[in-house]
Design a protein around this motif. Structure first.
Motif: not given
Length: 356
Positions: A73-74, A99-100, A102-103, A106-107
């Motif tokens: 994911t990262y 979920e993705i 949100y991440k 955040k990035m």
């Protein structure tokens, strides 16, 4: 399960599954390969980031097999952030999409998610919801938007507006499900980098069933009809009824099935079954003691250049499914985990399990 999978079940005092057998016997998992090279988490994540960035711009389908915990994911979001084109990422379900999303935010990645039809169905009247489910059941996804638009239901109209907004989005990342990706237009995908997270084969190759008695009733109805019935349709239905164990039957084309769809609906309640999908299937199985005839319903991955990231992808299977479209299968190797691996057989211990 031991009795249906393990080749040693008859020679072992086993439990219901292999995890329980290990747990109750006090045995340990023994490493049988002594020449395996394990990569550190940091090394594998760096390698994965570079591999994804380079693979995005290459043609064809490229599969990257990376173990759980490798940071897929990262690495994906890093590649998206540095990409010169918009990316579309397909995930198995709505929970992972959220979920993705949100991440990603955040990035600092600008993104949007396509709406998920399952969440819409809970808000619609029972009759409308059932009509849409039936359309999906018979594989008539193109009819869904027409049904929703004609209903003028406020939830339905909001859902269609969300689709339109996502389609026109010009940010860095668009999130969708595996199921929707298979229905997106090739000209839309051609302008994007496509990333498929997790194995998509269960969505492409689906096992479905059709009632043998239902097919026989349809054959009888068609043969006694005053309408003109194309002989190829009757022959396909008869072949399905006569399937014995595993058999291969030539598929009818999508255009042929669409042309005859109204005729079929007039002669049966097949609009609530998998009958239409069985007409386009090729691989069948039938046990003489059962009514249900099983078949593989195969959906096509649209022509696009894409990366498939999975911890479970099998090179031989992907090569057979995609043939010349598969341009690379890259195995990241083994990951050296930190800490001890403890087997618990009482829960799945998936992300969803932990969240609950």
């Amino acid at each position: 399960r031991c009795d249906s999978f393990c080749p040693y079940s008859e020679n072992c005092n086993h439990e219901s599954n292999m995890c329980y057998t290990l747990k109750t016997s006090g045995r340990r998992i023994v490493e049988i390969e002594d020449n395996v090279h394990y990569k550190s988490i940091d090394d594998m994540r760096d390698e994965l980031c570079e591999k994804i960035k380079k693979s995005l711009i290459l043609p064809g389908i490229r599969v990257i097999k990376a173990p759980a915990g490798a940071g897929k994911t990262y690495a994906c979001l890093q590649a998206v952030k540095q990409s010169d084109k918009q990316c579309i990422m397909a995930l198995p379900n709505a929970r992972l999409m959220k979920e993705i999303e949100y991440k990603a935010k955040k990035m600092g990645v600008s993104c949007i998610s396509y709406p998920v039809v399952e969440e819409l169905l809970d808000k619609l009247p029972d009759g409308l919801s059932e009509e849409i489910r039936n359309a999906y059941t018979i594989g008539d996804e193109t009819a869904v938007n027409f049904i929703l638009r004609d209903s003028q239901n406020p939830y339905a109209m909001s859902y269609l507006n969300q689709i339109s907004t996502a389609h026109k989005f010009r940010g860095q990342l668009v999130l969708t499900t595996h199921a929707r990706l298979l229905n997106l237009k090739e000209d839309y995908l051609s302008t994007k980098y496509v990333i498929i997270d997790e194995d998509i084969l269960p969505m492409i190759m689906q096992t479905k069933s059709v009632s043998r008695n239902e097919v026989m009733r349809l054959i009888y109805s068609l043969q006694n009809s005053e309408d003109y019935i194309d002989g190829r349709l009757i022959n396909k239905l008869k072949s399905i009824v006569n399937v014995n164990q595993y058999e291969f039957i030539s598929a009818l084309s999508d255009d042929f099935i669409s042309y005859n769809k109204s005729v079929l609906k007039n002669h049966t309640e097949c609009c609530k079954s998998n009958l239409f999908q069985s007409l386009s299937a090729e691989c069948f199985y039938h046990d003489s003691e059962r009514d249900d005839i099983l078949f593989i319903y195969e959906k096509k991955l649209p022509e696009c250049n894409c990366i498939i990231l999975s911890a479970t992808a099998d090179k031989e299977i992907y090569s057979k499914v995609f043939n010349d479209r598969l341009s690379e299968f890259y195995d990241m190797g083994y990951l050296k985990y930190k800490g001890d691996l403890i087997i618990h057989a009482d829960h799945t211990y998936s992300h969803d399990c932990f969240n609950q």
